[in-house]
Write a protein that holds these residues in place. Sequence first.
Motif, PDB file in Angstrom:
ATOM      1  N   HIS A  89       0.825  -1.216   0.000  1.00  5.62           N
ATOM      2  CA  HIS A  89       0.000   0.000   0.000  1.00  5.62           C
ATOM      3  C   HIS A  89       0.857   1.263   0.000  1.00  5.62           C
ATOM      4  O   HIS A  89       0.416   2.329  -0.400  1.00  5.62           O
ATOM      5  CB  HIS A  89      -0.971  -0.002   1.190  1.00  5.62           C
ATOM      6  CG  HIS A  89      -0.297   0.057   2.519  1.00  5.62           C
ATOM      7  ND1 HIS A  89       0.316  -1.032   3.093  1.00  5.62           N
ATOM      8  CD2 HIS A  89      -0.118   1.086   3.377  1.00  5.62           C
ATOM      9  CE1 HIS A  89       0.835  -0.679   4.250  1.00  5.62           C
ATOM     10  NE2 HIS A  89       0.585   0.597   4.459  1.00  5.62           N
ATOM     11  N   CYS A  90       2.129   1.155   0.408  1.00  5.04           N
ATOM     12  CA  CYS A  90       2.983   2.343   0.461  1.00  5.04           C
ATOM     13  C   CYS A  90       3.334   2.864  -0.936  1.00  5.04           C
ATOM     14  O   CYS A  90       3.827   3.984  -1.069  1.00  5.04           O
ATOM     15  CB  CYS A  90       4.252   2.089   1.273  1.00  5.04           C
ATOM     16  SG  CYS A  90       5.534   1.138   0.455  1.00  5.04           S
ATOM     17  N   LEU A  91       3.056   2.093  -1.971  1.00  4.20           N
ATOM     18  CA  LEU A  91       3.362   2.525  -3.339  1.00  4.20           C
ATOM     19  C   LEU A  91       2.247   3.381  -3.940  1.00  4.20           C
ATOM     20  O   LEU A  91       2.455   4.035  -4.950  1.00  4.20           O
ATOM     21  CB  LEU A  91       3.606   1.299  -4.230  1.00  4.20           C
ATOM     22  CG  LEU A  91       4.809   0.440  -3.852  1.00  4.20           C
ATOM     23  CD1 LEU A  91       4.833  -0.834  -4.687  1.00  4.20           C
ATOM     24  CD2 LEU A  91       6.101   1.207  -3.989  1.00  4.20           C
ATOM     25  N   SER A  92       1.088   3.396  -3.316  1.00  3.94           N
ATOM     26  CA  SER A  92      -0.023   4.158  -3.873  1.00  3.94           C
ATOM     27  C   SER A  92       0.200   5.656  -3.723  1.00  3.94           C
ATOM     28  O   SER A  92       0.889   6.117  -2.810  1.00  3.94           O
ATOM     29  CB  SER A  92      -1.341   3.736  -3.216  1.00  3.94           C
ATOM     30  OG  SER A  92      -1.314   4.005  -1.849  1.00  3.94           O
ATOM     31  N   CYS A  97       3.468   8.126   4.484  1.00  7.01           N
ATOM     32  CA  CYS A  97       4.297   7.266   5.322  1.00  7.01           C
ATOM     33  C   CYS A  97       4.522   7.916   6.684  1.00  7.01           C
ATOM     34  O   CYS A  97       4.856   9.099   6.772  1.00  7.01           O
ATOM     35  CB  CYS A  97       5.638   7.002   4.638  1.00  7.01           C
ATOM     36  SG  CYS A  97       6.670   5.831   5.530  1.00  7.01           S
ATOM     37  N   THR A  98       4.355   7.133   7.722  1.00  3.81           N
ATOM     38  CA  THR A  98       4.603   7.620   9.078  1.00  3.81           C
ATOM     39  C   THR A  98       6.010   7.251   9.545  1.00  3.81           C
ATOM     40  O   THR A  98       6.436   7.673  10.619  1.00  3.81           O
ATOM     41  CB  THR A  98       3.583   7.025  10.063  1.00  3.81           C
ATOM     42  OG1 THR A  98       3.649   5.602   9.997  1.00  3.81           O
ATOM     43  CG2 THR A  98       2.182   7.494   9.724  1.00  3.81           C
ATOM     44  N   ARG A  99       6.726   6.487   8.742  1.00  6.11           N
ATOM     45  CA  ARG A  99       8.063   6.030   9.114  1.00  6.11           C
ATOM     46  C   ARG A  99       9.149   6.988   8.666  1.00  6.11           C
ATOM     47  O   ARG A  99      10.111   7.220   9.380  1.00  6.11           O
ATOM     48  CB  ARG A  99       8.309   4.638   8.503  1.00  6.11           C
ATOM     49  CG  ARG A  99       9.419   3.864   9.166  1.00  6.11           C
ATOM     50  CD  ARG A  99       9.586   2.489   8.562  1.00  6.11           C
ATOM     51  NE  ARG A  99      10.262   2.491   7.288  1.00  6.11           N
ATOM     52  CZ  ARG A  99      11.558   2.720   7.117  1.00  6.11           C
ATOM     53  NH1 ARG A  99      12.311   3.000   8.133  1.00  6.11           N
ATOM     54  NH2 ARG A  99      12.098   2.680   5.929  1.00  6.11           N
ATOM     55  N   VAL A 100       9.020   7.556   7.472  1.00  4.55           N
ATOM     56  CA  VAL A 100      10.031   8.481   6.949  1.00  4.55           C
ATOM     57  C   VAL A 100       9.338   9.734   6.430  1.00  4.55           C
ATOM     58  O   VAL A 100       8.203   9.693   5.979  1.00  4.55           O
ATOM     59  CB  VAL A 100      10.879   7.840   5.817  1.00  4.55           C
ATOM     60  CG1 VAL A 100      11.715   6.693   6.331  1.00  4.55           C
ATOM     61  CG2 VAL A 100      10.018   7.388   4.660  1.00  4.55           C
ATOM     62  N   CYS A 106      12.837   5.904   1.205  1.00  2.00           N
ATOM     63  CA  CYS A 106      12.608   4.672   1.965  1.00  2.00           C
ATOM     64  C   CYS A 106      13.139   3.459   1.199  1.00  2.00           C
ATOM     65  O   CYS A 106      12.746   3.215   0.054  1.00  2.00           O
ATOM     66  CB  CYS A 106      11.121   4.495   2.257  1.00  2.00           C
ATOM     67  SG  CYS A 106      10.749   2.975   3.156  1.00  2.00           S
ATOM     68  N   GLN A 107      13.999   2.699   1.835  1.00  2.00           N
ATOM     69  CA  GLN A 107      14.577   1.509   1.210  1.00  2.00           C
ATOM     70  C   GLN A 107      13.520   0.427   0.969  1.00  2.00           C
ATOM     71  O   GLN A 107      13.558  -0.253  -0.057  1.00  2.00           O
ATOM     72  CB  GLN A 107      15.703   0.946   2.080  1.00  2.00           C
ATOM     73  CG  GLN A 107      16.903   1.867   2.170  1.00  2.00           C
ATOM     74  CD  GLN A 107      17.947   1.319   3.139  1.00  2.00           C
ATOM     75  OE1 GLN A 107      17.698   0.384   3.883  1.00  2.00           O
ATOM     76  NE2 GLN A 107      19.124   1.925   3.111  1.00  2.00           N
ATOM     77  N   PHE A 108      12.596   0.273   1.894  1.00  2.00           N
ATOM     78  CA  PHE A 108      11.543  -0.723   1.718  1.00  2.00           C
ATOM     79  C   PHE A 108      10.683  -0.381   0.504  1.00  2.00           C
ATOM     80  O   PHE A 108      10.350  -1.246  -0.295  1.00  2.00           O
ATOM     81  CB  PHE A 108      10.662  -0.827   2.967  1.00  2.00           C
ATOM     82  CG  PHE A 108      11.389  -1.351   4.165  1.00  2.00           C
ATOM     83  CD1 PHE A 108      11.829  -2.664   4.213  1.00  2.00           C
ATOM     84  CD2 PHE A 108      11.644  -0.522   5.249  1.00  2.00           C
ATOM     85  CE1 PHE A 108      12.496  -3.153   5.322  1.00  2.00           C
ATOM     86  CE2 PHE A 108      12.309  -1.003   6.353  1.00  2.00           C
ATOM     87  CZ  PHE A 108      12.744  -2.319   6.402  1.00  2.00           C
ATOM     88  N   PHE A 112       9.960  -2.686  -2.720  1.00  2.00           N
ATOM     89  CA  PHE A 112       8.598  -3.048  -3.087  1.00  2.00           C
ATOM     90  C   PHE A 112       8.266  -2.561  -4.499  1.00  2.00           C
ATOM     91  O   PHE A 112       7.593  -3.251  -5.267  1.00  2.00           O
ATOM     92  CB  PHE A 112       7.581  -2.483  -2.094  1.00  2.00           C
ATOM     93  CG  PHE A 112       7.665  -3.083  -0.716  1.00  2.00           C
ATOM     94  CD1 PHE A 112       8.169  -4.355  -0.501  1.00  2.00           C
ATOM     95  CD2 PHE A 112       7.234  -2.358   0.387  1.00  2.00           C
ATOM     96  CE1 PHE A 112       8.240  -4.908   0.767  1.00  2.00           C
ATOM     97  CE2 PHE A 112       7.291  -2.906   1.666  1.00  2.00           C
ATOM     98  CZ  PHE A 112       7.803  -4.174   1.856  1.00  2.00           C
ATOM     99  N   ASP A 113       8.740  -1.388  -4.842  1.00  2.00           N
ATOM    100  CA  ASP A 113       8.507  -0.842  -6.173  1.00  2.00           C
ATOM    101  C   ASP A 113       9.204  -1.697  -7.234  1.00  2.00           C
ATOM    102  O   ASP A 113       8.627  -1.995  -8.285  1.00  2.00           O
ATOM    103  CB  ASP A 113       8.992   0.608  -6.242  1.00  2.00           C
ATOM    104  CG  ASP A 113       8.586   1.292  -7.531  1.00  2.00           C
ATOM    105  OD1 ASP A 113       7.445   1.068  -8.010  1.00  2.00           O
ATOM    106  OD2 ASP A 113       9.412   2.054  -8.078  1.00  2.00           O
TER     107      ASP A 113
END
Length: 132
Positions: A89-92, A97-100, A106-108, A112-113
């Motif tokens: 879902h972070c790609l939408s 993002c609440t992490r960065v 973001c490396q993740f 994922f991308d």
Amino acid sequence: MKITREADYAVRVVYTIMRRGGRISAREISEQSGVTQRFALKILHKLTAAGVVCSHKGVNGGFTLARDPAELSIGEIIECIDGSFEISHCLSEGFDCTRVADKQTCQFRRIFDQVSQNLRDQLYAIKMSQFQ
């Protein structure tokens, strides 16, 4: 990640039309693909809007493929129904993002991308003509 049942059925619907090689009614598509007629019509509407199939009106109406099966990929059919391939879902677009602070760093997200793009490339490489 799983494709939806609707996308799975869309591949079946396109395969059924391809096997016919000419016009085929929604009723026949339903009978031959194992998809209820109501659901098949919903799928056919989306596939027609996306230019995957052509709808022909009238007494001798029905559906045909809009393009040669050698040019039509499973990936394209799935994206017509499910949208773009995004394994997270972070790609939408609307994801915050609440992490960065900057999601582009973001490396993740980058991983994922990349995986999503690889999946898309693989599914786009599978043409419907392979199943004739």
